[in-house]
Design a protein around this motif. Structure first.
Motif, short mmCIF file in Angstrom:
data_model
loop_
_atom_site.label_atom_id
_atom_site.label_comp_id
_atom_site.label_asym_id
_atom_site.label_seq_id
_atom_site.Cartn_x
_atom_site.Cartn_y
_atom_site.Cartn_z
N PRO A 173 -14.00 -25.95 6.57
CA PRO A 173 -14.05 -26.97 7.62
C PRO A 173 -14.68 -28.30 7.19
CG PRO A 173 -15.64 -25.22 8.07
CD PRO A 173 -14.81 -24.78 6.90
N ASP A 174 -15.55 -28.28 6.21
CA ASP A 174 -16.20 -29.52 5.78
C ASP A 174 -15.38 -30.30 4.77
OD1 ASP A 174 -18.37 -29.02 7.43
OD2 ASP A 174 -19.42 -27.90 5.87
N SER A 175 -14.36 -29.70 4.19
CA SER A 175 -13.57 -30.37 3.16
C SER A 175 -12.11 -29.99 3.24
CB SER A 175 -14.08 -29.99 1.77
OG SER A 175 -15.40 -29.61 1.75
N PRO A 176 -11.39 -30.51 4.23
CA PRO A 176 -9.98 -30.15 4.31
C PRO A 176 -9.09 -30.89 3.31
CG PRO A 176 -10.56 -31.56 6.14
CD PRO A 176 -11.83 -31.29 5.37
N HIS A 177 -9.62 -31.88 2.59
CA HIS A 177 -8.85 -32.65 1.61
C HIS A 177 -9.55 -32.49 0.26
CE1 HIS A 177 -8.25 -34.62 5.52
NE2 HIS A 177 -7.00 -34.69 5.12
N LEU A 178 -8.93 -31.75 -0.65
CA LEU A 178 -9.60 -31.43 -1.91
C LEU A 178 -8.70 -31.70 -3.10
CD1 LEU A 178 -11.04 -27.96 -0.84
CD2 LEU A 178 -12.33 -30.10 -1.06
N THR A 179 -9.32 -32.12 -4.20
CA THR A 179 -8.59 -32.23 -5.47
C THR A 179 -8.61 -30.86 -6.14
OG1 THR A 179 -10.57 -32.75 -6.76
CG2 THR A 179 -9.36 -34.63 -5.79
N ALA A 180 -7.72 -30.67 -7.10
CA ALA A 180 -7.70 -29.42 -7.86
C ALA A 180 -9.03 -29.21 -8.57
CB ALA A 180 -6.55 -29.43 -8.86
N GLU A 181 -9.61 -30.30 -9.07
CA GLU A 181 -10.88 -30.19 -9.79
C GLU A 181 -12.00 -29.73 -8.87
OE1 GLU A 181 -8.79 -32.77 -9.96
OE2 GLU A 181 -8.14 -32.66 -12.04
N GLY A 202 -15.50 -42.11 -0.27
CA GLY A 202 -14.27 -41.35 -0.45
C GLY A 202 -13.96 -40.36 0.65
N ARG A 203 -14.80 -40.33 1.71
CA ARG A 203 -14.56 -39.42 2.83
C ARG A 203 -13.23 -39.75 3.48
NH1 ARG A 203 -16.19 -39.98 8.31
NH2 ARG A 203 -17.23 -41.87 7.64
N ILE A 204 -12.48 -38.72 3.87
CA ILE A 204 -11.16 -38.88 4.48
C ILE A 204 -11.21 -38.31 5.89
CG2 ILE A 204 -8.72 -38.29 4.34
CD1 ILE A 204 -9.29 -37.78 1.28
N CYS A 230 -17.28 -47.15 6.36
CA CYS A 230 -17.90 -46.51 7.52
C CYS A 230 -19.04 -47.40 8.02
CB CYS A 230 -18.44 -45.14 7.14
SG CYS A 230 -19.26 -44.30 8.51
N ILE A 231 -19.10 -47.60 9.34
CA ILE A 231 -20.15 -48.44 9.92
C ILE A 231 -21.14 -47.63 10.74
CG2 ILE A 231 -18.77 -50.55 9.92
CD1 ILE A 231 -18.21 -50.01 12.92
N ARG A 232 -21.00 -46.31 10.73
CA ARG A 232 -21.96 -45.47 11.45
C ARG A 232 -23.29 -45.48 10.71
NH1 ARG A 232 -18.59 -40.41 11.39
NH2 ARG A 232 -16.69 -41.44 11.96
N PRO A 233 -24.37 -45.87 11.39
CA PRO A 233 -25.67 -45.92 10.69
C PRO A 233 -26.15 -44.54 10.24
CG PRO A 233 -25.92 -46.50 13.03
CD PRO A 233 -24.46 -46.31 12.78
N PRO A 242 -23.57 -39.20 7.24
CA PRO A 242 -24.16 -38.36 6.19
C PRO A 242 -23.47 -38.50 4.84
CG PRO A 242 -22.77 -37.04 7.63
CD PRO A 242 -22.81 -38.43 8.23
N HIS A 243 -22.33 -39.16 4.81
CA HIS A 243 -21.57 -39.31 3.56
C HIS A 243 -21.89 -40.61 2.83
CE1 HIS A 243 -19.23 -35.89 4.90
NE2 HIS A 243 -19.10 -36.50 6.05
#
Length: 175
Positions: free
Chosen positions: A50-58, A118-120, A154-157, A160-161
């Motif tokens: 759930p925290d990383s639905p977009h991942l590289t092979a690495e 790099g958060r998506i 991202c403009i959210r103060p 966490p990313h």
């Protein structure tokens, strides 16, 4: 025995507008030329995190290694390509040139990418979808497929990313 593999995405509401669950059974895997194997099951587990639905092979390879799995990077690439061919995952080419993989849940969605960390994020917007259809029609096209990728900061103060501010880091070192 008919094994059923449940693949679910459990993103929180601001992270993803795509929720739900879909099933892939052994019959569909076999029709696609895929057997249910431990490496495939482990890679699917990583893709539905759930925290990383977009991942590289690495990143998938590193997550597997960190959890004690001995699955090589070539195997990860091979399985991801097989999943893509079978329609289980989608491959995206975002900023930086690396392919990013996500489970294909069959629902169209778009992405916004943070240029800082790099958060998506995924989103769906019916107004944007309708506007794209109108533009295509006005220009004499029937849309077959489309992808919208927005880039931003991202403009959210409390994000966490967000990487640490360089000025804050410099002040901490000099104190």
């Amino acid at each position: 025995m008919n094994l059923i593999l449940i693949i679910a995405h459990h993103g929180n509401p601001w992270r993803s507008a795509i929720t739900g669950e879909f099933r892939v059974d052994s019959k569909e895997l076999k029709q696609a030329g895929l057997k249910v194997t431990l490496p495939r099951m482990k890679i699917l587990k990583m893709l539905r995190h759930p925290d990383s639905p977009h991942l590289t092979a690495e990143v998938i390879h590193r997550m597997l290694a960190d959890s004690g799995e001995d699955i090589g990077l070539p195997t990860v690439y091979r399985v991801l390509t097989q999943f893509e061919t079978a329609g289980l995952v989608k491959r995206h080419h975002f900023e930086g040139g690396q392919s990013v993989f996500e489970l294909d849940q069959g629902k169209h969605h778009d992405h916004i990418l943070c240029l800082d960390c790099g958060r998506i994020e995924e989103f769906c917007d019916e107004d944007i979808e309708q506007r794209q259809q109108l533009i295509a029609q006005r220009l004499g096209f029937e849309l077959a497929e489309h992808r919208l990728l927005l880039y931003g900061h991202c403009i959210r103060p409390d994000c966490p990313h967000r990487p640490p501010d360089r000025d804050d880091a410099d002040q901490t070192v000099s104190s």
